[in-house]
Every structure is written in C-alpha cells, then in structure tokens.
Design a protein around this motif. Structure first.
Motif, PDB file in Angstrom:
ATOM      1  N   PRO A  85      -5.658   2.054  -4.146  1.00 14.29           N
ATOM      2  CA  PRO A  85      -4.554   1.833  -5.086  1.00 14.29           C
ATOM      3  C   PRO A  85      -4.664   2.582  -6.413  1.00 14.29           C
ATOM      4  O   PRO A  85      -3.643   2.848  -7.042  1.00 14.29           O
ATOM      5  CB  PRO A  85      -4.595   0.316  -5.306  1.00 14.29           C
ATOM      6  CG  PRO A  85      -6.004  -0.078  -5.027  1.00 14.29           C
ATOM      7  CD  PRO A  85      -6.466   0.846  -3.933  1.00 14.29           C
ATOM      8  N   GLY A 133       0.818  -1.196   0.000  1.00  9.73           N
ATOM      9  CA  GLY A 133       0.000   0.000   0.000  1.00  9.73           C
ATOM     10  C   GLY A 133       0.856   1.251   0.000  1.00  9.73           C
ATOM     11  O   GLY A 133       2.034   1.218   0.375  1.00  9.73           O
ATOM     12  N   TYR A 150      -4.728  -1.689   1.042  1.00 14.34           N
ATOM     13  CA  TYR A 150      -4.562  -0.896   2.271  1.00 14.34           C
ATOM     14  C   TYR A 150      -5.106   0.525   2.130  1.00 14.34           C
ATOM     15  O   TYR A 150      -6.026   0.907   2.842  1.00 14.34           O
ATOM     16  CB  TYR A 150      -3.107  -0.880   2.756  1.00 14.34           C
ATOM     17  CG  TYR A 150      -2.550  -2.235   3.058  1.00 14.34           C
ATOM     18  CD1 TYR A 150      -3.268  -3.167   3.812  1.00 14.34           C
ATOM     19  CD2 TYR A 150      -1.308  -2.631   2.580  1.00 14.34           C
ATOM     20  CE1 TYR A 150      -2.769  -4.426   4.089  1.00 14.34           C
ATOM     21  CE2 TYR A 150      -0.788  -3.898   2.851  1.00 14.34           C
ATOM     22  CZ  TYR A 150      -1.524  -4.783   3.602  1.00 14.34           C
ATOM     23  OH  TYR A 150      -1.026  -6.031   3.868  1.00 14.34           O
TER      24      TYR A 150
END
Length: 336
Positions: free
Chosen positions: A135, A82, A132
């Motif tokens: 993206p 991430g 996370y």
C-alpha cells in the motif's frame, strides 16, 4: 466510468533529465517514459506521476483478524482494498498477480477518493485496510482518501519498505500496521525479496515510536528463514527495540510464485517458533495459515487467563473489561 487523473507524485527530485524517487529506499532513477521498479510512479516530460493513483484491483469486507490484527479492535469488520504493484520482488509472493504486474497490464477500475469513501460508508464499515499489494506505493491516493474521510480508522498491511519522511506523514493518519518481517538476515532480503532488512526495521521502530499500533508477521519458509538463530535474533530485536507486548504472528508458508519447489511449513515448526518466542519473554505470539488449537487465543500476560478466544475468524472476547483482564486487572497491549 471515471478516468484515472494524472496526479503528481510526492517525494521526488530531478537530476538532469532523470527523476529520482524518494518514496522508498530503492530511490529509483526513472527516465522519461519509464516507471519505477514498483510500477506505481511514471516519469513524464513535465512531472513525476503517481501512475497507479486510484487504480483498484481488489475490494472486500473482512474480519480484521484476517490482516492479521489480533489486538486492534478485535471482532470488527474492515473494508479491505488493494491496488497494483510493489516495491519488493518476493519470490514467494502469494499475491504476485497484482503485486508483480505492471499498472495498465492488469485489470483495475478507477475509483476516486470520494467514490471509495461512499463504498465503505454503504457497507457501514468505518475501518479501512490498505492491503493485498504494497500500500505505501499508493501514497497520494491513500492520503486523499484519509483526508476525504478523517473520521474513519485506517490500517496498513505493509512490507515496511518506505523512507522516513513519507512514513512519518502516513503515521499522522494510520492507527495500526501489520508489518511483514520477511526474514532476519539481509541476505534473505536481497536474494528473495529485493530489499534490505535494516530499512524495514527502521520503519517499524519509527511507526511504533509515533504511537501507531504495531503487529508483526513472520512467514516461516522451510530452509530459508526458519533457523533457530534467526527466530532468536528476531525476537531479541522486537523485545529490545519495540516491546515484548508486540503481537508476533508466525505464519505457514505454502508453495507459490517462483518458490513452488519449497515444501509447506510443518505445524511442528510453527509451534516450535511460538514456544521459543514465548520462552524468550514475548507476551503475544500466534500461528497462522493453519488450523490449530494452539496459537490463536489471547492470554493475560499476568495471570494466564484466556481473554480472547478465537476459532478461525470467530472471535469471543471472554475476559476483558476495556483494555484490562477481568481477573487480575492487567492492562493489555490492545486497542478496542
């Protein structure tokens, strides 16, 4: 330590002295010296910059079921990574420390695409998950990684808030997506997430039409997006616009970020949503963020046999031959 390069962003125009970003539906107008809402694009005098390029906040090797992807290479390990920033502002985001922090104000390390590829090669993992934070705002970096290692498999865990042109380009490289459907009214998206529902639904339809393996996650937030009508509307949309085979993950909310006054989702609410979706005709419905004997295993939609048994992230493929049920031969919506 490598220093982050200044990389020109993709998908933007210039209107006088202002840059107009075309990566996501926000279409931020960014004056020189400022960044877009996501914090990942910066306006310099000479060009629009992919400001978060290569700035990595998180790295981990996970079971792919943690994404969650239950029907894509079950039991496989995935190299999860991430960055920083997000193009939504969800009040309940559990990763807000990275998603809602400005680039440069949160500790990150720069990893070149080549360095990143070397990392997952050393781990002997050939599937990479961009996850996370959001993206898609890492667009240029993801493309460079995927072109650096075209033999690897790539998946996205995304809010689906991306414009059509960049999405179509990403789908040339991406094999699977888990798309977070955050609610099923535009009011919820506007007031809680800072986005619009229709844009996310359009992205899901486009990715599915281009052959990307799709799974959907719906976080049930008590009193906010968990009405029976919303769940019925969600399921009807999936069945009409995508497929009744799409895996749908109802997950448990826990208080976080600025929604600490909202209670945990009850197990009964999760199982009620699962039963409703199954009764309406969905074939693959799961519950997550909860320990339960229900809502984890995969069943053959024809004969009802358990074909994959899950205990937490332990996966046992018990009755599949390739993509078909061993008992009746039914082909499942599955990638192995």
């Amino acid at each position: 330590m490598s220093i982050s390069p200044r990389i020109e962003a993709r998908f933007y125009d210039k209107d006088g002295k202002v840059y107009v970003c075309g990566l996501c539906p926000r279409r931020c107008r960014v004056a020189v010296g400022q960044t877009g809402k996501c914090g990942a694009r910066r306006a310099d005098e000479d060009m629009f910059v992919a400001y978060s390029y290569g700035k990595v906040s998180s790295l981990c090797v996970d079971p792919i079921e943690k994404k969650p992807l239950y029907h894509f290479r079950p039991g496989e390990r995935v190299f999860s990574m991430g960055g920083i920033g997000c193009n939504m502002t969800c009040k309940h985001c559990q990763n807000y420390s990275i998603s809602q922090s400005a680039s440069g104000k949160k500790r990150t390390t720069y990893e070149s695409p080549e360095e990143l590829v070397e990392m997952f090669r050393k781990e002997r993992v050939n599937t990479v998950a961009f996850t996370y934070n959001e993206p898609t705002i890492w667009f240029e970096y993801m493309i460079d990684i995927m072109e650096c290692a075209p033999d690897a498999t790539y998946v996205l865990v995304t809010n689906g808030y991306i414009n059509d042109e960049p999405l179509r380009e990403l789908c040339r490289y991406i094999s699977a997506m888990n798309i977070d459907i955050k609610g099923f009214t535009d009011d919820f998206y506007v007031n809680v997430c800072g986005g619009h529902l229709e844009d996310v639904l359009n992205a899901a339809k486009t990715a599915f039409s281009l052959g990307v393996h799709i799974e959907l996650t719906y976080l049930l937030i008590p009193g906010h997006n968990d009405s029976e009508k919303e769940i019925r509307d969600l399921v009807s949309w999936i069945m009409n616009e995508l497929s009744h085979d799409i895996p749908l993950h109802f997950t448990r909310f826990h208080p976080d970020n600025t929604m600490n006054n909202v209670p945990w989702t009850s197990p009964e609410s999760l199982l009620k949503a699962l039963d409703l979706a199954m009764d309406m005709g969905m074939n693959n419905v799961y519950v997550g963020n909860i320990i339960s004997e229900e809502g984890s295993d995969t069943y053959c939609p024809e004969c009802g046999a358990v074909v994959i048994r899950r205990t937490g992230y332990l996966v046992d493929v018990v009755a599949l031959e390739g993509l078909r049920c061993k008992g009746c031969g039914c082909r499942l919506y599955m990638v192995r």
